[in-house]
Design a protein around this motif. Structure first.
Motif, PDB file in Angstrom:
ATOM      1  N   TYR A  14       0.752  -1.395  -0.023  1.00  0.00           N
ATOM      2  CA  TYR A  14       0.090  -0.070  -0.158  1.00  0.00           C
ATOM      3  C   TYR A  14       0.919   1.329   0.074  1.00  0.00           C
ATOM      4  O   TYR A  14       2.065   1.193   0.319  1.00  0.00           O
ATOM      5  CB  TYR A  14      -0.946   0.136   1.220  1.00  0.00           C
ATOM      6  CG  TYR A  14      -0.236   0.612   2.337  1.00  0.00           C
ATOM      7  CD1 TYR A  14      -0.377   1.769   2.978  1.00  0.00           C
ATOM      8  CD2 TYR A  14       0.504  -0.491   3.172  1.00  0.00           C
ATOM      9  CE1 TYR A  14       0.379   2.125   4.092  1.00  0.00           C
ATOM     10  CE2 TYR A  14       1.118  -0.145   4.392  1.00  0.00           C
ATOM     11  CZ  TYR A  14       1.079   1.146   4.796  1.00  0.00           C
ATOM     12  OH  TYR A  14       1.652   1.510   6.137  1.00  0.00           O
ATOM     13  N   ALA A  15       0.285   2.296  -0.661  1.00  0.00           N
ATOM     14  CA  ALA A  15       0.836   3.560  -0.324  1.00  0.00           C
ATOM     15  C   ALA A  15      -0.124   4.732  -0.117  1.00  0.00           C
ATOM     16  O   ALA A  15      -1.107   4.701  -0.396  1.00  0.00           O
ATOM     17  CB  ALA A  15       1.546   3.942  -1.824  1.00  0.00           C
ATOM     18  N   VAL A  16       0.606   6.025   0.669  1.00  0.00           N
ATOM     19  CA  VAL A  16      -0.481   6.702   0.972  1.00  0.00           C
ATOM     20  C   VAL A  16       0.276   8.043   0.169  1.00  0.00           C
ATOM     21  O   VAL A  16       1.549   8.326   0.456  1.00  0.00           O
ATOM     22  CB  VAL A  16      -0.496   6.988   2.413  1.00  0.00           C
ATOM     23  CG1 VAL A  16      -1.245   8.558   2.722  1.00  0.00           C
ATOM     24  CG2 VAL A  16      -0.947   5.833   3.272  1.00  0.00           C
ATOM     25  N   HIS A 129      11.748  -8.722   3.698  1.00  0.00           N
ATOM     26  CA  HIS A 129      11.121  -8.048   2.565  1.00  0.00           C
ATOM     27  C   HIS A 129      10.991  -6.432   2.763  1.00  0.00           C
ATOM     28  O   HIS A 129      10.262  -6.119   3.644  1.00  0.00           O
ATOM     29  CB  HIS A 129       9.894  -8.678   1.870  1.00  0.00           C
ATOM     30  CG  HIS A 129       9.417  -7.986   0.792  1.00  0.00           C
ATOM     31  ND1 HIS A 129       8.211  -7.537   0.747  1.00  0.00           N
ATOM     32  CD2 HIS A 129       9.974  -7.639  -0.600  1.00  0.00           C
ATOM     33  CE1 HIS A 129       7.953  -6.835  -0.338  1.00  0.00           C
ATOM     34  NE2 HIS A 129       9.224  -6.987  -1.249  1.00  0.00           N
ATOM     35  N   GLU A 130      11.563  -5.414   2.166  1.00  0.00           N
ATOM     36  CA  GLU A 130      11.725  -4.138   2.379  1.00  0.00           C
ATOM     37  C   GLU A 130      11.598  -3.510   1.094  1.00  0.00           C
ATOM     38  O   GLU A 130      12.145  -4.190   0.168  1.00  0.00           O
ATOM     39  CB  GLU A 130      12.920  -3.882   3.199  1.00  0.00           C
ATOM     40  CG  GLU A 130      13.163  -4.429   4.659  1.00  0.00           C
ATOM     41  CD  GLU A 130      12.275  -3.726   5.598  1.00  0.00           C
ATOM     42  OE1 GLU A 130      11.995  -2.281   5.583  1.00  0.00           O
ATOM     43  OE2 GLU A 130      12.397  -4.141   6.700  1.00  0.00           O
ATOM     44  N   ARG A 131      10.949  -2.339   1.067  1.00  0.00           N
ATOM     45  CA  ARG A 131      10.979  -1.683  -0.143  1.00  0.00           C
ATOM     46  C   ARG A 131      11.869  -0.374   0.085  1.00  0.00           C
ATOM     47  O   ARG A 131      11.877   0.309   1.081  1.00  0.00           O
ATOM     48  CB  ARG A 131       9.498  -1.241  -0.378  1.00  0.00           C
ATOM     49  CG  ARG A 131       9.275  -0.168  -1.505  1.00  0.00           C
ATOM     50  CD  ARG A 131       9.159  -0.558  -2.738  1.00  0.00           C
ATOM     51  NE  ARG A 131       8.260  -1.835  -2.995  1.00  0.00           N
ATOM     52  CZ  ARG A 131       7.841  -2.380  -4.338  1.00  0.00           C
ATOM     53  NH1 ARG A 131       8.208  -1.736  -5.049  1.00  0.00           N
ATOM     54  NH2 ARG A 131       7.256  -3.367  -4.325  1.00  0.00           N
ATOM     55  N   ILE A 132      12.851  -0.393  -0.771  1.00  0.00           N
ATOM     56  CA  ILE A 132      13.717   0.940  -0.580  1.00  0.00           C
ATOM     57  C   ILE A 132      13.110   1.983  -1.635  1.00  0.00           C
ATOM     58  O   ILE A 132      12.841   1.857  -2.691  1.00  0.00           O
ATOM     59  CB  ILE A 132      15.211   0.327  -1.196  1.00  0.00           C
ATOM     60  CG1 ILE A 132      15.565  -0.608  -0.470  1.00  0.00           C
ATOM     61  CG2 ILE A 132      16.327   1.819  -1.112  1.00  0.00           C
ATOM     62  CD1 ILE A 132      16.843  -1.255  -0.981  1.00  0.00           C
ATOM     63  N   PRO A 133      12.926   3.181  -0.897  1.00  0.00           N
ATOM     64  CA  PRO A 133      12.299   4.226  -1.725  1.00  0.00           C
ATOM     65  C   PRO A 133      13.148   4.684  -2.737  1.00  0.00           C
ATOM     66  O   PRO A 133      14.366   4.478  -2.673  1.00  0.00           O
ATOM     67  CB  PRO A 133      12.045   5.229  -0.474  1.00  0.00           C
ATOM     68  CG  PRO A 133      12.185   4.728   0.687  1.00  0.00           C
ATOM     69  CD  PRO A 133      13.104   3.412   0.486  1.00  0.00           C
ATOM     70  N   ALA A 134      12.360   5.112  -3.858  1.00  0.00           N
ATOM     71  CA  ALA A 134      13.168   5.523  -5.021  1.00  0.00           C
ATOM     72  C   ALA A 134      14.289   6.687  -4.781  1.00  0.00           C
ATOM     73  O   ALA A 134      15.233   6.568  -5.383  1.00  0.00           O
ATOM     74  CB  ALA A 134      12.390   5.899  -6.258  1.00  0.00           C
ATOM     75  N   ALA A 135      13.787   7.570  -3.758  1.00  0.00           N
ATOM     76  CA  ALA A 135      14.870   8.747  -3.814  1.00  0.00           C
ATOM     77  C   ALA A 135      16.034   8.218  -3.088  1.00  0.00           C
ATOM     78  O   ALA A 135      17.265   8.828  -3.410  1.00  0.00           O
ATOM     79  CB  ALA A 135      13.916   9.641  -2.799  1.00  0.00           C
ATOM     80  N   VAL A 136      15.922   7.118  -2.078  1.00  0.00           N
ATOM     81  CA  VAL A 136      17.082   6.456  -1.491  1.00  0.00           C
ATOM     82  C   VAL A 136      17.960   6.036  -2.538  1.00  0.00           C
ATOM     83  O   VAL A 136      19.052   6.265  -2.611  1.00  0.00           O
ATOM     84  CB  VAL A 136      16.561   5.852  -0.485  1.00  0.00           C
ATOM     85  CG1 VAL A 136      17.945   5.085   0.117  1.00  0.00           C
ATOM     86  CG2 VAL A 136      15.957   6.292   0.816  1.00  0.00           C
TER      87      VAL A 136
END
Length: 147
Positions: A14-16, A129-136
């Motif tokens: 999910y995303a906010v 399982h982790e999502r790495i933010p695109a900005a990082v």
């Protein structure tokens, strides 16, 4: 007699996404339409939160939007199931800045369903399982290239 099997799902995320100044353009709906029509993701839930300048919030489900507001999402393929509880939505609403709106989108990564099934058949256990933010990622790549 056979029993119905539980449908297989890929990972669900999910995303906010907040829109300061309540400036929602509907551009994300175009990309969601592409992703769902290509079978990459399946939308499970979409909910909107509107917060006025005084901080009062309104939680609105996709099906409760008027035709003008819901129009950009008309071609998004998915099943809006109400997966998010009222408590979930109220908690998210507290994080939305005043005079902003937000879209909360829950989706299944359909592309990973077969991999998830294979892991279960192999008795694999997902340890992390982790999502790495695109900005990082972008910052790390830029720093590596500059070094």
């Amino acid at each position: 007699m056979s029993t119905p099997s539980t449908p297989a799902y890929g990972p669900v995320e999910y995303a906010v996404i907040a829109f300061p100044g309540n400036r929602f353009t509907g551009e994300i709906a175009t990309e969601l339409t592409k992703l769902t029509s290509q079978g990459i993701v399946r939308v499970i839930d979409i909910t909107f939160i509107k917060r006025d300048a005084d901080g009062a919030t309104e939680i609105v489900e996709l099906e409760d939007l008027d035709d003008f507001e819901s129009g950009p999402f008309a071609d998004v393929d998915g099943e809006v199931t109400g997966l998010l509880s009222q408590e979930d939505l109220e908690q998210v609403a507290e994080e939305i800045p005043p005079n902003s709106s937000a879209a909360i989108i829950v989706w299944e990564d359909v592309w990973a369903t077969a991999l998830s099934q294979a892991l279960r058949r192999a008795d694999g256990i997902l340890v992390a399982h982790e999502r790495i933010p695109a900005a990082v990622v972008e910052q790390s790549v830029a720093a590596a290239r500059a070094a």
